[in-house]
Design a protein around this motif. Structure first.
Motif, PDB file in Angstrom:
ATOM      1  N   SER A   2       0.820  -1.212   0.000  1.00  7.45           N
ATOM      2  CA  SER A   2       0.000   0.000   0.000  1.00  7.45           C
ATOM      3  C   SER A   2       0.857   1.267   0.000  1.00  7.45           C
ATOM      4  CB  SER A   2      -0.932   0.008   1.221  1.00  7.45           C
ATOM      5  OG  SER A   2      -0.182   0.111   2.424  1.00  7.45           O
ATOM      6  N   LEU A   3       2.157   1.121   0.266  1.00  5.97           N
ATOM      7  CA  LEU A   3       3.061   2.275   0.311  1.00  5.97           C
ATOM      8  C   LEU A   3       3.843   2.378  -0.988  1.00  5.97           C
ATOM      9  CD1 LEU A   3       4.430   1.875   3.955  1.00  5.97           C
ATOM     10  CD2 LEU A   3       2.494   3.254   3.178  1.00  5.97           C
ATOM     11  N   ARG A   4       3.113   2.625  -2.054  1.00  7.60           N
ATOM     12  CA  ARG A   4       3.739   2.746  -3.369  1.00  7.60           C
ATOM     13  C   ARG A   4       3.493   4.114  -3.993  1.00  7.60           C
ATOM     14  NH1 ARG A   4       5.944  -0.847  -1.535  1.00  7.60           N
ATOM     15  NH2 ARG A   4       6.255  -2.976  -2.314  1.00  7.60           N
ATOM     16  N   ASP A   5       2.956   5.040  -3.200  1.00 11.96           N
ATOM     17  CA  ASP A   5       2.732   6.391  -3.699  1.00 11.96           C
ATOM     18  C   ASP A   5       4.072   7.090  -3.928  1.00 11.96           C
ATOM     19  OD1 ASP A   5       0.018   6.065  -3.601  1.00 11.96           O
ATOM     20  OD2 ASP A   5      -0.202   6.966  -1.603  1.00 11.96           O
ATOM     21  N   PRO A   6       4.100   8.116  -4.777  1.00 17.60           N
ATOM     22  CA  PRO A   6       5.350   8.850  -5.016  1.00 17.60           C
ATOM     23  C   PRO A   6       6.003   9.367  -3.738  1.00 17.60           C
ATOM     24  CG  PRO A   6       3.733   9.448  -6.661  1.00 17.60           C
ATOM     25  CD  PRO A   6       3.017   8.568  -5.694  1.00 17.60           C
ATOM     26  N   VAL A   7       5.174   9.840  -2.782  1.00 19.14           N
ATOM     27  CA  VAL A   7       5.741  10.386  -1.546  1.00 19.14           C
ATOM     28  C   VAL A   7       6.540   9.322  -0.795  1.00 19.14           C
ATOM     29  CG1 VAL A   7       3.674   9.915  -0.158  1.00 19.14           C
ATOM     30  CG2 VAL A   7       5.255  11.736   0.531  1.00 19.14           C
ATOM     31  N   ARG A  42       3.898  17.288  -2.562  1.00 16.14           N
ATOM     32  CA  ARG A  42       2.783  17.800  -1.741  1.00 16.14           C
ATOM     33  C   ARG A  42       1.976  18.836  -2.523  1.00 16.14           C
ATOM     34  NH1 ARG A  42       0.757  14.609   0.659  1.00 16.14           N
ATOM     35  NH2 ARG A  42       1.822  13.454  -0.975  1.00 16.14           N
ATOM     36  N   TYR A  43       2.654  19.673  -3.302  1.00 16.40           N
ATOM     37  CA  TYR A  43       1.955  20.681  -4.104  1.00 16.40           C
ATOM     38  C   TYR A  43       1.027  20.016  -5.112  1.00 16.40           C
ATOM     39  CZ  TYR A  43       1.269  23.611  -8.202  1.00 16.40           C
ATOM     40  OH  TYR A  43       0.711  24.241  -9.292  1.00 16.40           O
ATOM     41  N   ILE A  44       1.521  19.018  -5.824  1.00 18.30           N
ATOM     42  CA  ILE A  44       0.694  18.347  -6.838  1.00 18.30           C
ATOM     43  C   ILE A  44      -0.449  17.591  -6.180  1.00 18.30           C
ATOM     44  CG2 ILE A  44       0.684  16.607  -8.678  1.00 18.30           C
ATOM     45  CD1 ILE A  44       3.626  17.319  -9.190  1.00 18.30           C
ATOM     46  N   ALA A  45      -0.172  16.918  -5.043  1.00 22.43           N
ATOM     47  CA  ALA A  45      -1.202  16.143  -4.361  1.00 22.43           C
ATOM     48  C   ALA A  45      -2.339  17.023  -3.855  1.00 22.43           C
ATOM     49  CB  ALA A  45      -0.581  15.366  -3.204  1.00 22.43           C
ATOM     50  N   ILE A  46      -2.022  18.235  -3.408  1.00 20.17           N
ATOM     51  CA  ILE A  46      -3.039  19.116  -2.818  1.00 20.17           C
ATOM     52  C   ILE A  46      -3.683  20.025  -3.862  1.00 20.17           C
ATOM     53  CG2 ILE A  46      -3.369  21.036  -1.199  1.00 20.17           C
ATOM     54  CD1 ILE A  46      -1.183  19.700   0.541  1.00 20.17           C
ATOM     55  N   CYS A  47      -2.887  20.540  -4.792  1.00 22.85           N
ATOM     56  CA  CYS A  47      -3.407  21.510  -5.766  1.00 22.85           C
ATOM     57  C   CYS A  47      -3.920  20.852  -7.046  1.00 22.85           C
ATOM     58  CB  CYS A  47      -2.319  22.533  -6.108  1.00 22.85           C
ATOM     59  SG  CYS A  47      -1.723  23.474  -4.683  1.00 22.85           S
ATOM     60  N   HIS A  48      -3.416  19.665  -7.389  1.00 25.47           N
ATOM     61  CA  HIS A  48      -3.860  18.963  -8.605  1.00 25.47           C
ATOM     62  C   HIS A  48      -4.089  17.481  -8.299  1.00 25.47           C
ATOM     63  CE1 HIS A  48      -2.788  22.543 -10.952  1.00 25.47           C
ATOM     64  NE2 HIS A  48      -1.641  22.555 -10.292  1.00 25.47           N
ATOM     65  N   PRO A  49      -4.985  17.175  -7.357  1.00 28.69           N
ATOM     66  CA  PRO A  49      -5.143  15.776  -6.910  1.00 28.69           C
ATOM     67  C   PRO A  49      -5.582  14.819  -8.017  1.00 28.69           C
ATOM     68  CG  PRO A  49      -6.932  17.162  -6.091  1.00 28.69           C
ATOM     69  CD  PRO A  49      -5.916  18.078  -6.670  1.00 28.69           C
ATOM     70  N   LEU A  50      -6.388  15.296  -8.966  1.00 26.62           N
ATOM     71  CA  LEU A  50      -6.874  14.408 -10.019  1.00 26.62           C
ATOM     72  C   LEU A  50      -5.787  14.022 -11.007  1.00 26.62           C
ATOM     73  CD1 LEU A  50     -10.361  16.061 -10.735  1.00 26.62           C
ATOM     74  CD2 LEU A  50      -9.834  14.122  -9.236  1.00 26.62           C
ATOM     75  N   VAL A  65       8.045  28.458  -2.911  1.00 24.43           N
ATOM     76  CA  VAL A  65       6.999  28.679  -3.925  1.00 24.43           C
ATOM     77  C   VAL A  65       5.940  27.578  -3.846  1.00 24.43           C
ATOM     78  CG1 VAL A  65       6.529  28.698  -6.409  1.00 24.43           C
ATOM     79  CG2 VAL A  65       8.468  29.993  -5.495  1.00 24.43           C
ATOM     80  N   SER A  66       6.383  26.322  -3.681  1.00 23.89           N
ATOM     81  CA  SER A  66       5.446  25.197  -3.594  1.00 23.89           C
ATOM     82  C   SER A  66       4.496  25.365  -2.419  1.00 23.89           C
ATOM     83  CB  SER A  66       6.211  23.872  -3.462  1.00 23.89           C
ATOM     84  OG  SER A  66       7.005  23.624  -4.593  1.00 23.89           O
ATOM     85  N   SER A  92      -1.792  19.256   8.169  1.00 25.86           N
ATOM     86  CA  SER A  92      -1.402  18.014   8.830  1.00 25.86           C
ATOM     87  C   SER A  92      -0.532  17.164   7.900  1.00 25.86           C
ATOM     88  CB  SER A  92      -2.643  17.225   9.247  1.00 25.86           C
ATOM     89  OG  SER A  92      -2.286  15.991   9.816  1.00 25.86           O
ATOM     90  N   THR A  93      -0.908  17.123   6.615  1.00 26.71           N
ATOM     91  CA  THR A  93      -0.150  16.346   5.634  1.00 26.71           C
ATOM     92  C   THR A  93       1.258  16.903   5.440  1.00 26.71           C
ATOM     93  OG1 THR A  93      -2.199  15.808   4.476  1.00 26.71           O
ATOM     94  CG2 THR A  93      -0.154  15.506   3.254  1.00 26.71           C
ATOM     95  N   CYS A  94       1.365  18.224   5.452  1.00 27.44           N
ATOM     96  CA  CYS A  94       2.659  18.866   5.191  1.00 27.44           C
ATOM     97  C   CYS A  94       3.493  19.062   6.448  1.00 27.44           C
ATOM     98  CB  CYS A  94       2.441  20.230   4.528  1.00 27.44           C
ATOM     99  SG  CYS A  94       1.603  20.156   2.926  1.00 27.44           S
ATOM    100  N   GLY A  95       2.886  18.821   7.619  1.00 27.91           N
ATOM    101  CA  GLY A  95       3.566  19.122   8.876  1.00 27.91           C
ATOM    102  C   GLY A  95       4.886  18.408   9.048  1.00 27.91           C
ATOM    103  N   CYS A  96       4.912  17.088   8.773  1.00 29.61           N
ATOM    104  CA  CYS A  96       6.156  16.332   8.988  1.00 29.61           C
ATOM    105  C   CYS A  96       7.238  16.768   8.013  1.00 29.61           C
ATOM    106  CB  CYS A  96       5.896  14.832   8.876  1.00 29.61           C
ATOM    107  SG  CYS A  96       5.230  14.286   7.302  1.00 29.61           S
ATOM    108  N   HIS A  97       6.830  17.120   6.783  1.00 27.42           N
ATOM    109  CA  HIS A  97       7.820  17.566   5.800  1.00 27.42           C
ATOM    110  C   HIS A  97       8.429  18.893   6.214  1.00 27.42           C
ATOM    111  CE1 HIS A  97       9.030  19.108   1.653  1.00 27.42           C
ATOM    112  NE2 HIS A  97       9.803  18.068   1.892  1.00 27.42           N
TER     113      HIS A  97
END
Length: 317
Positions: free
Chosen positions: A58-63, A126-134, A220-221, A240-245
């Motif tokens: 399940s941990l195969r996402d780009p992040v 994180r920018y793509i995941a939040i701003c362009h999720p589709l 910028v991101s 919350s998603t960006c906090g650890c980064h």
């Protein structure tokens, strides 16, 4: 040991002597315990992250791919310096070969560049995941991730090849005692018989360019992420998603930037403080990155707990 290696100019049989931490040579046991503990934590933490990512489908996402890259870089970074540091503190073996010194220098400085590149890639993720999720999966497909990883590695190598060539060509006919715990570029270059400023200027300009560009693109991101989520219901989730980064960015860039400029302009900063800061810059992020991501990233946290629970259940059976 014969004195000849310390008086000969560039020779493959020459060697350097690493001081460790200047003015703290009387406390080798304390330093050995400190750095060995840090090394164990860094190795175990990053190995667990790599193991979890490798075993959990399940941990195969780009992040998670970028997180795996970060873990590999951290392992290489600490392994390139801490074992030799421990030999200084625990075994009183301070000598390092001429070639080994410059290999260590190459690994240290190239991996710091690569770590900065991965942190930038994670900010873009994180920018793509939040701003362009589709379009997330379409943009960051496996081929793109592989190309990003290759570009990060090539940038680090291309930065270090000229610098390594400049430093290895310097004649070292003075003292071979390096007032540092590893073969840091400026600490070694200052031992040369000729003016080391060209390599220093190249290192300063290259480091400033890499760090400056990466920090600017990261800013910028996150600026575009803030513009997208402010005032929306997803704002809290995005933070919350960006906090650890963001925590990892602060751990890496704050001591890193201070260390870079202290080495070049910190005439008022003691050598001991410069060395400890340089050690902190390399070791602290490698040690704390897995802890931060395990605690703040839900998927990693759950995967670690799942793996530990399964291990415990199998042992009880």
């Amino acid at each position: 040991m014969a004195s000849d290696p310390f008086n000969r100019p560039n020779s493959s049989s020459s060697s350097f002597i690493l001081v460790g931490v200047p003015s703290l040579e009387a406390f080798p046991t304390c330093l050995g315990i400190l750095f060995s503990s840090s090394y164990i934590i860094a190795l175990v933490g990053n190995s667990v992250v790599l193991l979890v990512i490798g075993l959990d489908n399940s941990l195969r996402d780009p992040v998670h791919c970028f997180l795996g890259m970060l873990a590999v870089i951290d392992v290489v970074m600490v392994t390139s310096i801490i074992p030799k540091m421990l030999s200084i503190f625990c075994l009183s073996s301070a000598e390092i070969g001429y070639t080994a010194c410059f290999v260590q220098m190459f690994l240290v400085h190239s991996t710091t560049s690569e770590e900065s590149g991965v942190l930038l890639a994670m900010a873009v993720d994180r920018y793509i995941a939040i701003c362009h999720p589709l379009r997330y999966q379409a943009i960051l497909n496996r081929q793109t991730i592989a190309q990003i990883g290759l570009a990060i590695m090539v940038r680090g190598v291309l930065f270090m090849v000229p610098l390594t060539g400049m430093v290895t060509k310097l004649p070292y006919c003075r003292s071979r005692v390096v007032p540092h715990s590893y073969c840091e570029h400026m600490a070694v270059a200052k031992l040369a018989c000729t003016d080391p400023r060209p390599s220093g200027l190249y290192s300063m300009a290259g480091s400033s360019l890499i760090v400056g560009m990466d920090v600017a693109f990261i800013a910028v991101s996150y600026g575009m992420i803030l513009k997208t989520v402010l005032g929306k219901k997803s704002c809290q989730k995005a933070f919350s998603t960006c906090g650890c980064h963001i925590c990892v960015l602060l751990l890496y860039y704050i001591p890193g930037i201070v260390s870079i400029y202290a080495q070049h302009f910190g005439s008022g900063v003691s050598v001991r403080a410069q060395v400890l800061l340089a050690d902190l810059y390399l070791i602290l992020p490698a040690m704390l990155n897995p802890i931060v991501y395990s605690m703040r990233t839900k998927q990693i946290h759950q995967a670690v707990r799942k793996m530990l629970f399964q291990e415990g259940s199998s042992l009880m059976q």
